[in-house]
Design an enzyme around this catalytic site. Structure first.
Site, PDB file in Angstrom:
ATOM      1  CB  CYS A  88      -0.512   0.182   1.683  1.00 59.63           C
ATOM      2  SG  CYS A  88      -2.589  -1.720   1.251  1.00 59.63           S
ATOM      3  CG  HIS A 349      -6.176   2.514  -0.486  1.00 58.29           C
ATOM      4  ND1 HIS A 349      -5.262   2.617  -1.183  1.00 58.29           N
ATOM      5  CD2 HIS A 349      -6.297   1.440  -0.075  1.00 58.29           C
ATOM      6  CE1 HIS A 349      -3.789   1.589  -0.220  1.00 58.29           C
ATOM      7  NE2 HIS A 349      -4.462   0.999   0.764  1.00 58.29           N
ATOM      8  CB  CYS A 379      -0.877  -0.218   7.346  1.00 60.99           C
ATOM      9  SG  CYS A 379      -2.377   0.529   7.096  1.00 60.99           S
TER      10      CYS A 379
END
Length: 396
Positions: A88, A349, A379
């Site tokens: 991510c 996202h 994170c």
């Protein structure tokens, strides 16, 4: 001791599309990355031969050195390229890599960013050790595949574990997600994203053409009642509180930024959008992934000799609402200064793009507010997190 300073002089991102049936669902990652790189280069005004490298974050795509693909197609044939993967956090780490090279004096001008086409990414196949069996999934493992490897369900290993360990309730997560949508919609209506986005002409599956210019994931009609009515993503765990509503979307998009040394920017007559002051990444047990952003933020601030009180604005990615709530609570942050234009729950996202999007959004919003320090943090799967400290000078 180097006197070089990494500054961001230009950047651009696509509007964020909702995966699979959204406007960008027919465009692959290579094309999205090329469009973002080309637009960032155009906005910088620098000649193609000025660019030393192209660093593009990618995750789950397995498309080779995607930075090089984008460099060639964007006309930067003399710039090599690299694919940067920190799950991510790939887009944010790509900017850190560019800044490192600039500060070290190895490069003068680098394009960095991230891309995600969840709609077109291939599945990943690998042979199970000591067997003739093959496993296929869209998610490549972040560590060795074993029966107890915590990679199968991020809603458990990140969202739920964070909610339990930090004591975040379903009501708190739903309220955070609602505010995220409200802020994103308010930002869209106020034109707050106009400086960072650029329109894309898209041919849809049915052959029709459309100009895509506005993030399509935020929901104008959502409410606490609607969010509260959504079922948990895992019904096998008693009290499970993670839903599609208080989780990030699955999305498509790309972002790119031009990073250079301040002296180079000055010689080219370019006004820095932001200065990269510090960054840090951390590793934690995978089951504590969602708690890691706070540790990365603290580490980055220590490196810069700064404190929480010095920071004007925060971007903490809402991979799950529980992550942003937990970090805000752990650091004692003012919620009114966290994700002021929405985040993963609302904007979406696009995994490897998000970090670069956060840096762009944060830089422009600080500029609108007269400058100051900002932190972008998130994170990343497998028990990681990264954070970056930016400064927009008051004179900007």
């Amino acid at each position: 001791m180097t006197d070089r300073e990494a500054v961001i002089v230009a950047g651009a991102r696509t509007p964020i599309g909702t995966a699979y049936k959204g406007t960008l669902s027919q465009i692959d990652a290579f094309t999205l990355a090329t469009k973002a790189v080309a637009e960032a280069v155009r906005r910088s005004g620098l000649a193609p031969e000025a660019f030393d490298d192209v660093v593009i974050g990618e995750s789950l795509y397995g498309g080779g050195a995607i930075g090089r693909y984008a460099a060639i197609d964007a006309g930067l044939v003399n710039a090599p390229g690299i694919a940067h993967n920190r799950h991510c956090a790939s887009g944010l780490s790509a900017i850190q890599t560019a800044a490192s090279s600039i500060i070290a004096g190895m490069d003068d001008v680098v394009v960095a960013g991230g891309v995600q086409s969840s709609s077109t990414m291939p599945t990943v196949a690998w042979r199970c050790p000591a067997t003739d069996e093959w496993t296929e999934n869209w998610l490549a493992p972040s560590h060795r595949e074993t029966p107890d490897a915590p990679i199968a369900d991020m809603s458990i290993t990140v969202g739920w574990n964070t909610a339990v360990k930090a004591g975040v309730s379903r009501a708190e997560m739903d309220a955070w997600a609602l505010r995220s949508h409200q802020r994103a919609i308010a930002g869209i209506d106020a034109g707050s994203f106009a400086a960072e986005t650029f329109p894309i002409d898209v041919v849809r599956r049915d052959g029709s053409a459309v100009t895509f210019a506005v993030d399509e994931h935020p929901r104008r009609t959502t409410s606490l009642e609607k969010l509260a009515s959504l079922p948990p993503l895992n019904r096998g765990i008693e009290g499970f509180s993670i839903t599609a509503g208080n989780s990030a979307g699955v999305n498509d998009g790309a972002a790119a930024l031009v990073v250079t040394d301040r002296a180079v920017a000055r010689s080219e007559g370019l006004e820095p959008l932001a200065v990269v002051r510090a960054w840090a990444s951390v590793g934690v047990p995978p089951a504590e992934t969602g708690l890691a952003p706070a540790a990365a933020i603290e580490k980055a601030l220590r490196r810069a000799g700064r404190s929480v009180e010095d920071v004007a604005l925060w971007e903490i990615n809402e991979a799950f609402a529980s992550v942003a709530v937990a970090a805000t609570r752990a650091l004692g942050l003012d919620e009114e200064r966290v994700n002021v234009l929405g985040s993963g729950c609302s904007l979406g996202h696009p995994v490897a793009m998000t970090g670069a999007r956060m840096v762009l959004t944060l830089s422009h919003e600080l500029r609108r507010r007269g400058g100051g320090l900002g932190v972008a943090a998130m994170c990343a799967g497998g028990g990681m997190a990264t954070a970056m400290l930016l400064e927009v000078p008051p004179s900007a």
